[in-house]
Scaffold this motif. Structure first.
Motif, PDB file in Angstrom:
ATOM      1  N   LYS A  90      65.614 -77.459  75.994  1.00  0.00           N
ATOM      2  CA  LYS A  90      65.284 -78.871  75.838  1.00  0.00           C
ATOM      3  C   LYS A  90      66.540 -79.682  76.133  1.00  0.00           C
ATOM      4  CE  LYS A  90      61.459 -78.392  72.601  1.00  0.00           C
ATOM      5  NZ  LYS A  90      60.892 -78.783  71.290  1.00  0.00           N
ATOM      6  N   ARG A  91      66.325 -80.836  76.694  1.00  0.00           N
ATOM      7  CA  ARG A  91      67.464 -81.697  77.032  1.00  0.00           C
ATOM      8  C   ARG A  91      68.339 -81.906  75.799  1.00  0.00           C
ATOM      9  NH1 ARG A  91      65.785 -87.246  79.626  1.00  0.00           N
ATOM     10  NH2 ARG A  91      65.067 -87.516  77.495  1.00  0.00           N
ATOM     11  N   GLY A  92      69.610 -81.712  75.992  1.00  0.00           N
ATOM     12  CA  GLY A  92      70.549 -81.880  74.894  1.00  0.00           C
ATOM     13  C   GLY A  92      70.986 -80.570  74.244  1.00  0.00           C
ATOM     14  N   GLN A  93      70.263 -79.489  74.518  1.00  0.00           N
ATOM     15  CA  GLN A  93      70.632 -78.191  73.963  1.00  0.00           C
ATOM     16  C   GLN A  93      71.799 -77.587  74.737  1.00  0.00           C
ATOM     17  OE1 GLN A  93      67.008 -75.816  74.021  1.00  0.00           O
ATOM     18  NE2 GLN A  93      66.680 -76.166  71.827  1.00  0.00           N
ATOM     19  N   GLN A 146      76.874 -77.440  78.024  1.00  0.00           N
ATOM     20  CA  GLN A 146      76.652 -78.193  76.796  1.00  0.00           C
ATOM     21  C   GLN A 146      75.764 -79.400  77.076  1.00  0.00           C
ATOM     22  OE1 GLN A 146      80.791 -79.007  75.829  1.00  0.00           O
ATOM     23  NE2 GLN A 146      80.845 -77.306  74.376  1.00  0.00           N
ATOM     24  N   ARG A 147      74.979 -79.748  76.089  1.00  0.00           N
ATOM     25  CA  ARG A 147      74.137 -80.954  76.162  1.00  0.00           C
ATOM     26  C   ARG A 147      73.397 -81.014  77.507  1.00  0.00           C
ATOM     27  NH1 ARG A 147      79.095 -82.198  74.927  1.00  0.00           N
ATOM     28  NH2 ARG A 147      79.456 -83.416  76.839  1.00  0.00           N
ATOM     29  N   THR A 148      72.575 -80.011  77.744  1.00  0.00           N
ATOM     30  CA  THR A 148      71.927 -79.875  79.045  1.00  0.00           C
ATOM     31  C   THR A 148      71.144 -81.130  79.430  1.00  0.00           C
ATOM     32  OG1 THR A 148      70.078 -78.747  77.945  1.00  0.00           O
ATOM     33  CG2 THR A 148      71.737 -77.365  79.020  1.00  0.00           C
ATOM     34  N   GLN A 149      71.147 -81.401  80.722  1.00  0.00           N
ATOM     35  CA  GLN A 149      70.418 -82.520  81.310  1.00  0.00           C
ATOM     36  C   GLN A 149      69.423 -81.958  82.329  1.00  0.00           C
ATOM     37  OE1 GLN A 149      71.116 -85.770  80.273  1.00  0.00           O
ATOM     38  NE2 GLN A 149      72.403 -84.703  78.773  1.00  0.00           N
TER      39      GLN A 149
END
Lengths: 115, 114
Positions: A14-17, A80-83
């Motif tokens: 999920k975005r942000g993971q 980090q903090r996937t987009q």
């Protein structure tokens, strides 16, 4: 012998993971590379290790991307903090020496999907 | 920066026929290396053939051969006696003589039909 292996083969985040992608190179291979392959595109260079030293990280798209190879063998690519734009196949390759004379052997890749 | 262009997104060939995949590149380097990689649907990229720019003789590997035209900056791949197992994405790639990173084109999807 065994080839380059990567795990997991598929990852949905999920975005942000934060995610961590693992690469096991061919035993004894000095050089290790990470490439990013977006859908419908050729692979693009991310970073290069010679043993445990990261000699080139010029292809990393942002400071959210981090790679390590602490003992000169297994490597981990961390995002980090996937987009959503991070969605791609991440390929790892290893070579027995450095330079173009030495063939790069590729792993099967990790397909990352960010939702 | 080096750019690699593959102008044929998709190609199709019948089994046993010959097909040629095109690749052009742009560089100011004099010495460099060129590669063709095959990526089957399982996604494990494998090296098909390699050419050193300082060698005039075109590289050949069994049914695979290249036509390297240095002045034209062209590097095409010829597959003879095409087989169903040749179905894959084919990527042309460039590497500087002093380099280590491969610079890939966008690829050509080749379908071999019975």
């Amino acid at each position: 012998g065994a080839g380059v292996s990567q795990s997991p083969r598929y990852k949905v985040a999920k975005r942000g993971q934060d995610v961590a992608l693992r690469c096991d190179p061919i035993s004894g291979h000095v050089s290790l590379f990470w490439y990013q392959q977006a859908l419908g595109q050729g692979p693009e260079f991310l970073t290069y290790f010679q043993n445990e030293a990261q000699l080139d990280k010029s292809g990393l798209p942002s400071d959210r991307f981090f790679a390590e190879r602490p003992e000169g063998s297994v490597s981990t690519l961390k995002i980090q903090r996937t987009q959503q734009e991070d969605s791609a196949v991440y390929l790892c390759a290893s070579a027995s020496r450095q330079g173009p004379s030495w063939e790069q052997y590729f792993g099967p890749g990790t397909r990352l999907t960010v939702t | 920066a080096q750019t690699v262009t593959q102008s044929q997104p998709e190609m199709s060939v019948q089994e046993a026929e010959t097909v040629t995949l095109s690749c052009t590149y742009d560089t100011s380097e004099n010495n460099y290396y060129l590669f063709w990689y095959k990526q089957p649907p399982s996604r494990q990229m494998i090296l098909v053939i390699r050419q050193e720019a300082y060698k005039q003789q075109n590289a050949t590997e069994n049914r695979f051969s290249v036509n390297f035209q240095k002045a034209a900056k062209s590097f095409s791949l010829k597959i003879s006696d095409s087989q169903l197992g040749d179905t894959a994405m084919y990527f042309c790639a460039f590497m500087k003589e002093s380099g280590y990173a491969l610079n890939f084109g966008k690829g050509t999807s080749l379908l071999v039909t019975p």
